[in-house]
Design a protein around this motif. Structure first.
Motif, PDB file in Angstrom:
ATOM      1  N   GLN A 188       8.664  16.706  59.644  1.00 50.49           N
ATOM      2  CA  GLN A 188       9.367  16.266  58.446  1.00 50.49           C
ATOM      3  C   GLN A 188       8.405  16.187  57.267  1.00 50.49           C
ATOM      4  O   GLN A 188       7.243  15.809  57.424  1.00 50.49           O
ATOM      5  N   ALA A 189       8.902  16.543  56.073  1.00 49.40           N
ATOM      6  CA  ALA A 189       8.128  16.433  54.852  1.00 49.40           C
ATOM      7  C   ALA A 189       9.004  15.835  53.756  1.00 49.40           C
ATOM      8  O   ALA A 189      10.221  16.084  53.713  1.00 49.40           O
ATOM      9  N   LEU A 190       8.382  15.033  52.885  1.00 51.17           N
ATOM     10  CA  LEU A 190       9.130  14.325  51.843  1.00 51.17           C
ATOM     11  C   LEU A 190       8.326  14.318  50.560  1.00 51.17           C
ATOM     12  O   LEU A 190       7.102  14.087  50.568  1.00 51.17           O
ATOM     13  N   ALA A 191       9.026  14.576  49.449  1.00 48.53           N
ATOM     14  CA  ALA A 191       8.440  14.464  48.115  1.00 48.53           C
ATOM     15  C   ALA A 191       9.418  13.700  47.238  1.00 48.53           C
ATOM     16  O   ALA A 191      10.624  13.973  47.253  1.00 48.53           O
ATOM     17  N   ARG A 206      13.493  18.582  57.358  1.00 47.48           N
ATOM     18  CA  ARG A 206      13.167  18.253  58.746  1.00 47.48           C
ATOM     19  C   ARG A 206      13.510  19.440  59.628  1.00 47.48           C
ATOM     20  O   ARG A 206      14.577  20.063  59.468  1.00 47.48           O
ATOM     21  N   PHE A 207      12.628  19.753  60.542  1.00 48.92           N
ATOM     22  CA  PHE A 207      12.878  20.808  61.527  1.00 48.92           C
ATOM     23  C   PHE A 207      12.708  20.213  62.913  1.00 48.92           C
ATOM     24  O   PHE A 207      11.743  19.493  63.186  1.00 48.92           O
ATOM     25  N   THR A 208      13.666  20.505  63.790  1.00 48.26           N
ATOM     26  CA  THR A 208      13.644  19.975  65.149  1.00 48.26           C
ATOM     27  C   THR A 208      13.657  21.123  66.150  1.00 48.26           C
ATOM     28  O   THR A 208      14.510  22.012  66.072  1.00 48.26           O
ATOM     29  N   ASP A 209      12.707  21.087  67.053  1.00 52.15           N
ATOM     30  CA  ASP A 209      12.652  22.042  68.159  1.00 52.15           C
ATOM     31  C   ASP A 209      13.062  21.288  69.417  1.00 52.15           C
ATOM     32  O   ASP A 209      12.316  20.472  69.942  1.00 52.15           O
TER      33      ASP A 209
END
Length: 784
Positions: A188-191, A206-209
């Motif tokens: 996850q990344a947030l700005a 957000r990316f989920t594997d």
């Protein structure tokens, strides 16, 4: 009123008596008294302290959401007593119930009795649960009928998700998460921060594997062509991508605008019925299946299917037999607030929800193919518009008034291949197309009778129109319906008295009414739609009743609340699956009643850094009058003794009057302790340990003796380490430590028979289970 109910009421009164006197509390080492955080909610469409809201509201703040790692409706249910969420084998998105009130999962055309509201938009489909709810600022659980403030009426309650807004200062962070039991990995990344003088923005991705929590098992085929190993070894496996952008602008002193856009996409191996497993076999071994363990756990026995079966249905994209579920959804909200005067506010909330999915699944609970549903496409578009105006005058009388519009279009189809007996055959493709529109106007007046007493009352008028077209194998068979359009209208009211003995305590009592429109059942008819006179519409649902409560904060160190309620439901909408005819049906239960008491406590103890929270709820939810279909294998002696078939005289219905409703545990409770401290080297420690208890409950509407989840306890824990400069934190989240797997919803398995006769035999039962133990490792780093 039962003995248990009376005893619970007495215990709640005793708890208040013991805890109401003033307390002396210790201070922390820095001589700063620890206080309970003041929670502000929007349960009445304006910001209020939760202690000032005359209703049963549970709120989860941003810190608590992060601590419990709540990122979905399903995970919220683990920490909300009486909230039960389960998967479904159709495109409804699943089923949800609160205090035992829910619509069921069989009809994708119906709104849920417990509504989902995201950033002010009432989402009309429970499919919204299939997208993660991340970067949340607050969750509010409103129990009981909500007739005024949340779009169309919600007779069972509302789950309100409020996403985080942009920050005043620049903020950049990244985080990663790993779940050890499944091997799932999250990034996850947030700005966030100011874009210009009057504009702020926030972007989170957000990316989920997903590598699969459950194991997919099989057995030796021994030459059986319908026992084929699945193409994957775990479920759910796949990928999910999530993106949300937020813009807040203040172009003038009188106007502010908040725009939010959420997009998510997921590709999952295994369809929505893949998680269903056989858990009870009366004969010891599974019926119509090779031998395999018949129990609910992390091992799901499920197989594939020959490609020749997949190609029997036009439009099928599934060639592996186990199935898949691909979906995309877009959720957009635009809120504007304009100050007409210093004390008069005009608000506009526009919402758009666009969901599309292609679902394909092996519906057989077992490794040998029995029922294959390779074609289950679904599309739904919904838009909503609300205008409201509210006053904040210094006079004793204030008001809120508004209008609400909704439009919704749904297109869904399904077909199934039956391979239970003899050569496989396709039932035939059925497609339903529904157009729906709704309008409501609402208003509330608040009168401050005195400095500490307020009387408020309001009404909502609702009208709703629905039309349906039905197709079978591409041909329009709408003429076979007994009705292809329906309309409903209703006026629901609410009146509440609120008394503040002190500034930090509240006594309240309310009378509430609620309404949910009727409609069409779009569930699979198994070919019955091909014949004239097919009746698939049902009536509106009505509710009325009372609730009263008391809330108090003592020295800002002890918060208590107790709420009692009693509601009567007429024509309660319930849905069920009939495994003998392979059909889904929605019908109305004539009368139902729920009553109970709920209590909460939050205590900052005299021991520095330690706080204790707890809740206890008693709920009686029962059908007062309800005739419904018999469960498979129910004999005449066991109650299947009503409504003989005109064809063969076999009884078809049972009387469930006086029985407990599905998904309604009588007693639920939670208890937790939290410890927060700073170490000598400046590192912060936040530790949490909690447990939840649920009484036993019924997991299927037709109440087979097998459809019972026994009482259980689940334990959760979190420990987080924060750096001295608060730039990074590392957390260990332990969920369901004792690995307790529970049944959320159950159904048949197309076995058993003789229903409604003296020679009935019980069939095997299948169901969806909760996750067992989960262990999350989380790391978050802030760059600023």
């Amino acid at each position: 009123m039962s003995t248990r109910f009376t005893a619970f009421a007495g215990a709640s009164a005793l708890l208040l008596t013991e805890l109401l006197p003033g307390q002396a509390f210790a201070q922390n080492p820095n001589n700063q008294t620890q206080l309970i955080e003041e929670v502000v909610v929007t349960a009445r469409k304006r910001e209020e302290r939760i202690i000032d809201v005359p209703a049963a509201v549970t709120a989860f703040g941003e810190a608590q959401i992060e601590q419990l790692n709540i990122q979905s409706v399903d995970e919220l249910a683990s920490f909300t007593p009486g909230l039960i969420v389960a998967e479904s084998s159709v495109s409804s998105g699943g089923q949800i119930s609160l205090r035992g009130i829910g619509t069921g999962s069989t009809n994708y055309l119906a709104d849920q009795a417990v509504a989902i509201n995201v950033d002010g938009m009432q989402v009309g489909s429970f499919n919204v649960r299939k997208s993660a709810q991340i970067d949340l600022a607050q969750i509010e659980v409103l129990r009981g009928p909500q007739s005024l403030f949340f779009g169309k009426n919600s007779p069972g309650g509302v789950l309100s998700f409020i996403t985080a807004d942009p920050t005043d200062q620049k903020e950049f962070s990244v985080s990663t998460e790993y779940e050890t039991e499944s091997g799932d990995v999250f990034y996850q990344a947030l700005a966030s921060g100011p874009i210009s003088e009057n504009v702020r923005g926030r972007l989170v991705g957000r990316f989920t594997d997903m590598n699969g929590y459950f194991n997919i098992r099989t057995v030796p085929s021994n030459g059986d062509p319908l026992v084929i190993p699945a193409h994957v070894k775990s479920y759910p496996s796949g990928e999910e991508m999530f993106l949300r952008g937020t813009i807040i602008a203040d172009p003038t002193d009188k106007l502010d605008i908040r725009a939010k856009l959420t997009y998510s996409k997921s590709k999952i191996e295994g369809g929505s019925a893949t998680g269903s497993q056989r858990f009870d076999c009366p004969l010891g071994d599974p019926q119509l299946q090779p031998n395999f363990p018949c129990k609910a756990d992390r091992d799901i026995y499920k197989g594939g299917a020959p490609e020749s079966i997949m190609t029997m249905i036009p439009g099928s994209r599934n060639l592996n037999g186990l199935g898949f579920r691909d979906n995309e959804q877009l959720l957009a909200t635009l809120e504007g607030n304009y100050s007409l005067t210093d004390n008069l506010l005009l608000t506009s909330v526009t919402g758009l929800f666009d969901f599309s999915e292609f679902n394909s699944h092996n519906a057989t609970p077992g490794p040998r193919l029995g029922i294959m549903v390779p074609y289950l496409p679904f599309e739904q578009k919904q838009w909503t518009q609300e205008f409201r105006i509210s006053s904040d005058w210094t006079s004793s009388v204030n008001f809120m008034a508004g209008v609400f519009f909704e439009g919704k279009d749904t297109v869904a189809a399904q077909d199934a291949v039956i391979a239970l007996f003899g050569p496989p055959f396709a039932i035939g493709t059925e497609e339903a197309v529904e157009d729906q529109s709704a309008f409501s106007s609402f208003g509330q007046i608040r009168w401050e009778v005195s400095d500490n007493f307020e009387l408020s009352g309001g009404l909502r008028y609702t009208t709703e129109d629905k039309s349906l077209k039905f197709y079978r194998n591409g041909a329009d068979v709408t003429a076979n319906l007994t009705a292809d359009s329906v309309s409903f209208s209703n006026v629901s009211g609410e009146i509440t008295g609120s008394y503040h003995p002190t500034a930090d305590s509240l006594l309240f009592a309310s009378y509430k009414e609620g309404f949910k429109s009727g409609g069409f059942d779009g569930g699979f008819s198994s070919g019955a739609i091909a014949n004239p006179g097919y009746d698939n519409h049902y009536d509106e649902e009505l509710v009325k009743g009372f609730e009263a409560g008391y809330k108090t904060n003592i020295n800002s160190r002890l918060a208590l609340s107790v709420t009692a309620y009693s509601y009567d439901y007429t024509d309660l909408q319930v849905g069920t699956y009939d495994p003998e005819t392979i059909t889904f049906k929605v019908r109305n239960a004539a009368k139902a009643t729920i009553k109970g008491i709920e209590s909460d406590v939050n205590w900052i103890t005299p021991i520095d850094g330690i706080s204790i929270q707890g809740s206890l709820a008693f709920n009686e939810a029962q059908f007062d009058k309800f005739l419904t279909g018999c469960y498979v294998g129910q004999s005449i002696a066991n109650g299947c003794n009503l409504t003989p078939s005109p064809v063969n005289g076999v009884f078809q219905e049972q009387d469930l009057s006086g029985t407990t409703m599905q998904g309604a545990p009588e007693v639920v409770a939670t208890a937790s302790v939290q410890y927060i401290t700073n170490l000598n080297n400046g590192y912060g420690i936040d530790a949490f340990l909690g447990a939840s208890y649920s009484d036993d409950y019924t997991t299927n509407l037709r109440r087979s003796p097998q459809d019972v989840q026994d009482s259980f306890v689940k334990v959760n824990s979190t420990i987080k380490l924060t750096s001295p400069d608060e730039k990074w934190d590392l957390a260990l989240v332990l969920r369901n430590l004792t690995d307790k797997i529970t049944l959320n919803a159950t159904g048949g398995s197309n076995t058993g028979g003789g229903t409604g006769t003296n020679n009935a035999s019980l069939g095997d039962r299948s169901g969806w289970v909760s996750y067992g133990r989960e262990i999350f490792l989380k790391f978050n780093y802030k760059f600023n």
